[in-house]
Design an enzyme around this catalytic site. Structure first.
Site, PDB file in Angstrom:
ATOM      1  N   ASP A 165      -3.324  -3.744   5.537  1.00  0.00           N
ATOM      2  CA  ASP A 165      -2.217  -4.684   5.336  1.00  0.00           C
ATOM      3  C   ASP A 165      -2.193  -5.779   6.404  1.00  0.00           C
ATOM      4  O   ASP A 165      -1.406  -6.726   6.294  1.00  0.00           O
ATOM      5  CB  ASP A 165      -0.877  -3.937   5.362  1.00  0.00           C
ATOM      6  CG  ASP A 165      -0.496  -3.384   3.994  1.00  0.00           C
ATOM      7  OD1 ASP A 165      -0.731  -4.088   2.989  1.00  0.00           O
ATOM      8  OD2 ASP A 165       0.040  -2.267   3.934  1.00  0.00           O
ATOM      9  N   GLN A 217       3.005   2.846   3.351  1.00  0.00           N
ATOM     10  CA  GLN A 217       3.960   2.155   2.474  1.00  0.00           C
ATOM     11  C   GLN A 217       5.332   2.089   3.142  1.00  0.00           C
ATOM     12  O   GLN A 217       5.854   3.099   3.603  1.00  0.00           O
ATOM     13  CB  GLN A 217       4.030   2.888   1.118  1.00  0.00           C
ATOM     14  CG  GLN A 217       4.882   2.195   0.082  1.00  0.00           C
ATOM     15  CD  GLN A 217       4.298   0.863  -0.386  1.00  0.00           C
ATOM     16  OE1 GLN A 217       3.104   0.727  -0.625  1.00  0.00           O
ATOM     17  NE2 GLN A 217       5.142  -0.152  -0.503  1.00  0.00           N
ATOM     18  N   LYS A 223      -1.126   0.434  -7.228  1.00  0.00           N
ATOM     19  CA  LYS A 223      -2.270   0.135  -6.354  1.00  0.00           C
ATOM     20  C   LYS A 223      -3.418   1.111  -6.650  1.00  0.00           C
ATOM     21  O   LYS A 223      -4.580   0.715  -6.726  1.00  0.00           O
ATOM     22  CB  LYS A 223      -1.846   0.240  -4.874  1.00  0.00           C
ATOM     23  CG  LYS A 223      -0.919  -0.896  -4.426  1.00  0.00           C
ATOM     24  CD  LYS A 223      -0.265  -0.631  -3.071  1.00  0.00           C
ATOM     25  CE  LYS A 223       0.746  -1.715  -2.727  1.00  0.00           C
ATOM     26  NZ  LYS A 223       1.481  -1.468  -1.477  1.00  0.00           N
TER      27      LYS A 223
END
Ligand code: NAD
Length: 297
Positions: A119, A97, A53
Site C-alpha cells: 500500500d 486492511q 481484492k
C-alpha cells in the site's frame, strides 16, 4: 457534454495486461507472486474489499492468503504476525486492511517491511514519494494518476482542489497533483489546495468554483454540489459511503459528489461505484507484481 469515466473498463484492461505479464513471469519458472492480507475485526466493508481484492488477484494469477483475526487480538500477536510475514520468503507483499480496532496502535503498519509494503503507507515509502524518489505508491494515488492520464489534459499551472487530508488517501493524492511531471512518479504540476473537515463550506465552495480538477476523498455524501463546480472541470470521486436510498429504502453506495447535479456541469466525472474503486484494486495488484518481480527477478 460530460464524459463519465468508466473506471471498470480501464481497470479491466490493466488486469488483462497484468495477467499476461504474470503468466510470462511464471513461465520463466518463477513462483506466482503472493499477497497476504490481514483483517482485524468484523468490519463488513473491510471484508468486502478484501474479498474483491482476492478474487481479482486470482484472475491475474497472484496467489493470496487472508489472515482473519478477531477484534480481541492483542497488539503483541499482531506484531508477531507481521514480523513472521516479513521474514517469510514466499510472502511478497503484505496488506493490513484498515480500519483497525481502537486498542491497536494505528501506526502498526510501520512494522511491515518497506519492500513488502504494497500500500506504500510506511514512512520509508511515503517519505520517498514526498521526496520524488522511486518507491511503492499508494493504490488510490495510482488510480487517480491513471484516470488523469486517460483524460490527457495538461494541468500544468492549473488549479487542483483535494478534499480530504488523510495520510493514506487525501495527502498522497495532493502530493501527486502538485508535484513535477518530470519526477519518478509523474505528477501534474498543478496549483494544489487541500481542504479538510475544518474548511468552512463557503471557502470550500470558492476553491471548488476555481478548480480545474477536484479530487474528493472525504466519505461525506453530496459534499460536492453542482453549483460549486466550474464548467468543464474534471471531478474525481474517491469517496465511498453506504447510505439508505430515500426512494427505494435499500442500501446504496455513493461517493462525495452529487452525481446528478455535477453531471450537468463537469467536463469529466467518475461515478461511484465503478470509477476509482476498481482502478484502486487493479493498482494494488500491479504493485504486488512489481514487488514480486523485484524480490524474484
Ligand atoms: P478519513 O476518514 O481518514 O479521512 C477523511 C478526510 O475527509 C479527513 O481528512 C477530513 O478532514 C476530511 N473531511 C471530512 N469532512 C469534510 C468536509 N466537510 N469538507 C472537507 N473535508 C472533509 O478517510 P480516508 O481513509 O482518507 O478515505 C476517504 C474516503 O475515501 C472514504 O469515503 C473512503 O471510504 C474512501 N476510499 C476509497 C477508496 C477507493 O478505492 N475508491 C480507497 C480508500 C478510501
Amino acid at each position: 457534454k460530460t464524459t463519465v469515466i468508466d473506471g471498470k473498463s480501464i481497470a479491466n484492461k490493466i488486469l488483462k495486461d497484468l495477467k499476461v505479464a504474470v503468466q510470462e513471469h511464471t513461465d520463466k519458472k518463477h513462483r506466482a507472486p503472493t499477497l497476504t492480507a490481514i483483517i482485524v475485526g468484523d468490519d463488513p466493508s473491510s471484508k468486502i474489499y478484501v474479498k474483491n481484492k482476492v478474487k481479482t488477484a486470482h484472475f491475474v494469477g497472484i496467489k493470496t492468503e487472508v489472515l482473519n483475526f478477531p477484534d480481541s487480538i492483542s497488539e503483541t500477536k499482531l506484531i508477531k504476525t507481521i514480523q513472521v510475514l516479513n521474514s517469510t520468503k514466499e510472502v511478497d507483499s503484505v496488506l493490513l486492511q484498515l480500519p483497525l480496532p481502537s486498542h491497536i496502535n494505528p501506526n502498526i503498519y510501520e512494522l511491515i517491511s518497506p519492500e513488502k509494503d504494497v500500500d506504500g503507507f510506511t514512512s520509508a515509502n511515503f517519505g520517498k514519494f514526498c521526496l520524488d524518489k522511486e518507491t511503492i505508491i499508494p493504490c488510490t494515488v495510482l488510480a487517480v494518476q491513471k484516470i488523469l492520464q486517460e483524460i490527457n489534459i495538461d494541468f500544468t499551472g492549473k488549479n487542483a482542489l483535494i478534499c480530504g487530508r488523510s495520510k493514506h488517501v487525501g495527502l498522497p493524492i495532493a502530493m501527486l497533483l502538485h508535484s513535477n511531471f518530470k519526477n519518478a512518479v509523474k505528477g501534474f504540476n498543478a496549483n494544489t489546495i487541500i481542504c479538510h473537515r475544518f474548511t468552512p463550506v463557503d471557502q470550500l465552495t470558492k476553491f471548488c468554483q476555481n478548480a480545474d480538477v477536484v479530487i474528493t476523498a472525504t466519505g461525506v455524501p453530496s459534499l460536492i454540489r453542482g453549483y460549486m463546480v466550474k464548467k468543464g472541470s474534471v471531478i474525481i470521486d474517491v469517496g465511498i459511503s453506504r447510505i439508505i436510498d430515500p426512494q427505494s429504502l435499500k442500501n446504496k453506495i455513493v461517493g462525495d459528489v452529487n452525481f446528478e447535479e455535477v453531471k450537468e456541469v463537469a467536463g469529466f466525472l467518475t461515478p461511484v461505484p465503478g470509477g476509482v474503486g476498481p482502478l484502486t484494486v487493479a493498482m494494488l495488484l500491479q504493485n504486488t507484481f512489481t514487488i514480486a518481480r523485484k524480490r524474484n527477478p
